[in-house]
Scaffold this motif. Structure first.
Motif, PDB file in Angstrom:
ATOM      1  N   ASN A  16      37.315  41.283  57.118  1.00  0.00           N
ATOM      2  CA  ASN A  16      36.443  41.955  58.073  1.00  0.00           C
ATOM      3  C   ASN A  16      35.739  40.877  58.878  1.00  0.00           C
ATOM      4  O   ASN A  16      35.084  40.000  58.312  1.00  0.00           O
ATOM      5  CB  ASN A  16      35.430  42.842  57.345  1.00  0.00           C
ATOM      6  N   ASN A  18      33.227  40.983  60.828  1.00  0.00           N
ATOM      7  CA  ASN A  18      31.831  41.267  61.169  1.00  0.00           C
ATOM      8  C   ASN A  18      30.951  41.169  59.925  1.00  0.00           C
ATOM      9  O   ASN A  18      30.054  41.982  59.730  1.00  0.00           O
ATOM     10  CB  ASN A  18      31.711  42.660  61.807  1.00  0.00           C
ATOM     11  N   TYR A  19      31.221  40.179  59.078  1.00  0.00           N
ATOM     12  CA  TYR A  19      30.461  39.985  57.839  1.00  0.00           C
ATOM     13  C   TYR A  19      30.571  41.176  56.884  1.00  0.00           C
ATOM     14  O   TYR A  19      29.874  41.242  55.892  1.00  0.00           O
ATOM     15  CB  TYR A  19      28.970  39.753  58.109  1.00  0.00           C
ATOM     16  N   GLY A  21      29.669  44.047  58.005  1.00  0.00           N
ATOM     17  CA  GLY A  21      28.533  44.844  58.447  1.00  0.00           C
ATOM     18  C   GLY A  21      28.873  46.242  58.899  1.00  0.00           C
ATOM     19  O   GLY A  21      28.014  47.133  58.863  1.00  0.00           O
ATOM     20  N   ASP A  22      30.116  46.482  59.340  1.00  0.00           N
ATOM     21  CA  ASP A  22      30.477  47.831  59.756  1.00  0.00           C
ATOM     22  C   ASP A  22      30.976  48.677  58.593  1.00  0.00           C
ATOM     23  O   ASP A  22      31.305  49.851  58.769  1.00  0.00           O
ATOM     24  CB  ASP A  22      31.515  47.801  60.876  1.00  0.00           C
ATOM     25  N   GLU A  23      31.015  48.079  57.390  1.00  0.00           N
ATOM     26  CA  GLU A  23      31.407  48.832  56.199  1.00  0.00           C
ATOM     27  C   GLU A  23      30.303  48.873  55.149  1.00  0.00           C
ATOM     28  O   GLU A  23      30.429  49.560  54.136  1.00  0.00           O
ATOM     29  CB  GLU A  23      32.664  48.210  55.582  1.00  0.00           C
ATOM     30  N   THR A  25      26.494  46.399  53.895  1.00  0.00           N
ATOM     31  CA  THR A  25      25.509  45.348  54.142  1.00  0.00           C
ATOM     32  C   THR A  25      26.158  43.983  53.921  1.00  0.00           C
ATOM     33  O   THR A  25      26.761  43.768  52.868  1.00  0.00           O
ATOM     34  CB  THR A  25      24.315  45.483  53.168  1.00  0.00           C
TER      35      THR A  25
END
Length: 208
Positions: A16, A18-19, A21-23, A25
């Motif tokens: 992922n 985005n760290y 972050g979209d799944e 924390t």
């Protein structure tokens, strides 16, 4: 041979980008959130926080916001905290300052900490949380400059009368974080183990 490890290296790209972050924390923020939740009952007085009241809004306190971005209309102070004498006009003002994942972006972390020290009341606390391991932030990659070990943060905080250090993370947590796997998708018990040689997050609580 089948690996017995839950997290496997199968690609040169993160799972992922985005760290996580979209799944869920991001794991680095998970550690900071947990620490801030634990200390929130003792927070009082006037708090300064960067960007928005992520943590101050959950404490029994008044707060002000600082941001380098003049477009942030919710900020009370617009200044680059690492510039010379950024504290002028705000000396000895705050009981607590929350500075989380900020110093990685400034040009001079030591000067930034000195400015924050000057903005604290005598006996006030700076809560400083920084990444020891992380990808470059894709939104601000050109200004994402620094990572901080416990030893480096101790040097930055050398002017504080009292200093309590905490660090969080291990190889399992680092692998998940760099792959963008959020804590909601891993074994939380493994995140609790602290390996001092492979930490993700360094947190300092300095008293002026």
């Amino acid at each position: 041979r089948e690996s017995r490890h839950m997290i496997r290296l199968t690609s040169v790209q993160p799972l992922n980008d985005n760290y996580g972050g979209d799944e869920g924390t991001p794991i680095a923020r998970f550690y900071i959130n947990r620490y801030m939740q634990e200390i929130s009952p003792v927070i009082s007085g006037l708090v300064l926080e960067f960007g928005r009241p992520t943590y101050a809004q959950h404490c029994n306190c008044a707060y002000e916001i600082i941001d380098i971005d003049v477009g942030n209309q919710g900020a009370h102070i617009h200044v680059d905290i690492s510039q010379e004498r950024a504290f002028v006009g705000y000396e000895d003002r705050y009981d607590y300052i929350f500075c989380t994942a900020v110093l990685q972006l400034v040009s001079d972390p030591q000067r930034a900490v000195r400015n924050l020290h000057s903005m604290l009341k005598p006996g006030g606390h700076l809560i400083l949380a920084e990444k020891a391991i992380s990808r470059l932030d894709p939104l601000v990659s050109e200004t994402d400059r620094w990572r901080f070990t416990q030893h480096g943060v101790k040097i930055l905080m050398k002017d504080f009368a009292e200093l309590r250090m905490s660090a969080f993370g291990n190889v399992y947590a680092a692998g998940a974080y760099l792959n963008g796997i959020p804590p909601e998708q891993v074994d939380l018990n493994k995140l609790d183990y602290v390996d001092p040689l492979h930490t993700i997050i360094t947190i300092a609580n300095g008293k002026k």
